[in-house]
Write a protein that holds these residues in place. Structure first.
Motif, mmCIF file in Angstrom:
data_model
loop_
_atom_site.group_PDB
_atom_site.id
_atom_site.type_symbol
_atom_site.label_atom_id
_atom_site.label_comp_id
_atom_site.label_asym_id
_atom_site.label_seq_id
_atom_site.Cartn_x
_atom_site.Cartn_y
_atom_site.Cartn_z
ATOM 1 N N VAL A 158 2.181 -2.338 5.574
ATOM 2 C CA VAL A 158 1.532 -1.710 4.613
ATOM 3 C C VAL A 158 1.518 -0.268 4.600
ATOM 4 O O VAL A 158 1.883 0.637 3.559
ATOM 5 N N ALA A 159 1.307 0.068 5.616
ATOM 6 C CA ALA A 159 1.119 1.649 6.032
ATOM 7 C C ALA A 159 2.714 2.221 5.797
ATOM 8 O O ALA A 159 2.841 3.374 5.465
ATOM 9 N N ARG A 160 3.741 1.199 5.938
ATOM 10 C CA ARG A 160 5.186 2.017 5.740
ATOM 11 C C ARG A 160 5.836 1.553 4.474
ATOM 12 O O ARG A 160 6.640 1.888 4.350
ATOM 13 N N LEU A 191 5.062 -3.774 0.957
ATOM 14 C CA LEU A 191 3.912 -4.673 0.300
ATOM 15 C C LEU A 191 4.508 -6.084 0.177
ATOM 16 O O LEU A 191 3.947 -6.714 -0.687
ATOM 17 N N GLY A 192 5.646 -6.459 0.945
ATOM 18 C CA GLY A 192 6.115 -7.829 0.842
ATOM 19 C C GLY A 192 5.460 -8.889 1.787
ATOM 20 O O GLY A 192 5.769 -10.042 1.701
ATOM 21 N N LYS A 193 4.828 -8.295 2.725
ATOM 22 C CA LYS A 193 4.536 -9.296 3.909
ATOM 23 C C LYS A 193 3.087 -9.673 3.586
ATOM 24 O O LYS A 193 2.191 -8.934 3.022
ATOM 25 N N THR A 197 -8.745 -11.449 2.448
ATOM 26 C CA THR A 197 -9.030 -10.069 2.061
ATOM 27 C C THR A 197 -7.841 -9.239 2.141
ATOM 28 O O THR A 197 -7.554 -8.576 1.388
ATOM 29 N N VAL A 198 -7.318 -9.376 3.425
ATOM 30 C CA VAL A 198 -6.257 -8.489 3.729
ATOM 31 C C VAL A 198 -4.935 -8.798 2.550
ATOM 32 O O VAL A 198 -4.422 -7.918 1.810
ATOM 33 N N GLN A 254 -3.203 -6.553 -4.462
ATOM 34 C CA GLN A 254 -3.704 -5.526 -5.448
ATOM 35 C C GLN A 254 -2.789 -4.296 -5.071
ATOM 36 O O GLN A 254 -2.421 -3.507 -6.306
ATOM 37 N N LEU A 255 -2.295 -3.575 -4.064
ATOM 38 C CA LEU A 255 -1.718 -2.641 -3.675
ATOM 39 C C LEU A 255 -0.224 -2.707 -4.408
ATOM 40 O O LEU A 255 0.355 -1.786 -5.044
ATOM 41 N N SER A 256 0.275 -4.043 -4.210
ATOM 42 C CA SER A 256 1.610 -4.283 -4.682
ATOM 43 C C SER A 256 1.676 -4.288 -6.275
ATOM 44 O O SER A 256 2.401 -3.676 -6.757
ATOM 45 N N THR A 257 0.459 -5.026 -6.891
ATOM 46 C CA THR A 257 0.732 -4.869 -8.402
ATOM 47 C C THR A 257 0.174 -3.189 -8.795
ATOM 48 O O THR A 257 0.829 -2.959 -9.698
ATOM 49 N N PHE A 258 -0.597 -2.334 -8.081
ATOM 50 C CA PHE A 258 -0.651 -1.260 -8.377
ATOM 51 C C PHE A 258 0.555 -0.469 -8.294
ATOM 52 O O PHE A 258 0.831 0.522 -9.220
ATOM 53 N N ALA A 259 1.275 -0.533 -7.172
ATOM 54 C CA ALA A 259 2.410 0.068 -7.070
ATOM 55 C C ALA A 259 3.501 -0.336 -8.034
ATOM 56 O O ALA A 259 4.232 0.708 -8.562
ATOM 57 N N ASP A 260 3.473 -1.481 -8.436
ATOM 58 C CA ASP A 260 4.610 -1.917 -9.396
ATOM 59 C C ASP A 260 4.240 -1.239 -10.860
ATOM 60 O O ASP A 260 5.037 -0.767 -11.582
ATOM 61 N N GLU A 261 2.910 -1.227 -11.025
ATOM 62 C CA GLU A 261 2.426 -0.555 -12.523
ATOM 63 C C GLU A 261 2.739 0.821 -12.463
ATOM 64 O O GLU A 261 3.097 1.369 -13.304
ATOM 65 N N VAL A 262 2.231 1.563 -11.405
ATOM 66 C CA VAL A 262 2.520 2.925 -11.153
ATOM 67 C C VAL A 262 3.949 3.290 -11.484
ATOM 68 O O VAL A 262 4.547 4.044 -12.243
#
Length: 315
Positions: free
Chosen positions: A228-230, A233-235, A251-252, A258-266
């Motif tokens: 994720v830091a790199r 977001l697929g792992k 949780t992770v 959520q980060l993947s969805t947010f990145a896709d939307e942005v």
């Protein structure tokens, strides 16, 4: 009186011992013989009547002394046995008086035997007490008063020492693994204890299994967060876990989703905006005619049309 019959002297013509004296002698001999039988059978309460004088009286006196010594030694043996058996005191010893000759040697031999047994047992008890208090460095001596222990006593000492060795090695290894994992953050360690079996092996294997599972879980989580830091977001965390580790896993993974969805939307919005429209900055001017002064004021507005200049109007 010796109890021996007096034979008839054929030359002198003198007769035998009077019948009364003969009967008395036989009665005394029968009494002595009966007392000896009772003593032989372990009845130390028997005593001879010290009557008359001479040899028969001396025999009765000596016999009674012998019975006294035997009774005292028997009583001491029973007393020490009761103390050791009922009270568990291994330092009780036999005491006889007088302690001369074989009587004293018998008492000393028995006391030496008690010492030879009591000292190793007491030493083993000290080791077990130390183990119970968490002190695993103490060992039982394999030497007795007469050199190296033998037989059951040697086996007792070596067994308790081997137990202490195994517990010490097990404790050191478990402490090392716990320190590496919990304090130093070194994952992948395992306890190595030689010569353990049964419950010790099961505990060692359980500790190693716990350390292995914890290592795999932490490394899997670390791999996902590193990805994720790199920007990958697929792992996802895929390791099988339970309890709080399952909550952490969910949780992770939810965070990654959520980060993947947010990145896709942005990314989608940025692509759509960059493709369909051009962004511009439109400065607007405003003045205050009432005061007769004109003070420029610039405001910024995002538009999708061509910008106008201050003081001009669009046609």
């Amino acid at each position: 009186m010796t109890g021996r019959e007096v034979e008839v002297d054929q030359t002198s013509g003198r007769g035998s011992m009077p019948d009364a004296a003969k009967e008395l002698a036989e009665e005394q001999l029968e009494e002595i013989l009966s007392a000896l039988y009772r003593m032989r059978d372990g009845d130390f309460s028997v005593r001879l009547r010290e009557r008359g004088s001479g040899t028969v009286q001396e025999i009765a006196s000596v016999f009674n002394e012998v019975v006294d010594h035997s009774e005292q030694l028997s009583s001491e043996l029973q007393r020490v046995g009761d103390v050791v058996r009922d009270e568990g005191r291994l330092h009780e010893r036999v005491a006889v008086n007088p302690s001369r000759g074989a009587w004293g040697e018998s008492a000393r031999a028995l006391n030496d035997l008690l010492d030879e047994v009591a000292e190793p047992v007491t030493d083993v008890a000290r080791v077990l007490d130390s183990v119970a208090e968490g002190q695993l460095s103490r060992r039982a001596s394999t030497e007795g008063r007469r050199g190296e222990l033998k037989g059951d006593l040697l086996r007792l000492a070596t067994t308790v020492n081997r137990m202490a060795d195994q517990m010490s090695g097990f404790t050191e290894e478990v402490t090392r693994v716990a320190r590496e994992v919990g304090t130093e953050g070194k994952l992948g360690g395992s306890a190595q204890v030689e010569g353990v079996s049964g419950a010790w092996r099961e505990v060692t294997e359980s500790v190693n299994q716990m350390a292995s599972r914890l290592t795999n879980q932490v490394r899997d989580i670390s791999a996902v967060t590193t990805a994720v830091a790199r920007g990958d977001l697929g792992k996802k965390i895929t390791i099988d876990v339970q309890g709080e580790m399952l909550d952490l896993k969910d949780t992770v993974n939810t965070m990654v989703d959520q980060l993947s969805t947010f990145a896709d939307e942005v990314t989608r919005v940025a692509r759509e905006v960059g493709t369909r429209a051009s962004w511009a900055v439109e400065p607007t001017c405003a003045g205050s005619r009432a005061s007769g002064r004109t003070s420029p004021r610039t405001s910024t507005r995002w538009r999708t049309t061509s910008p106008t200049r201050c003081g001009t109007s669009r046609r």
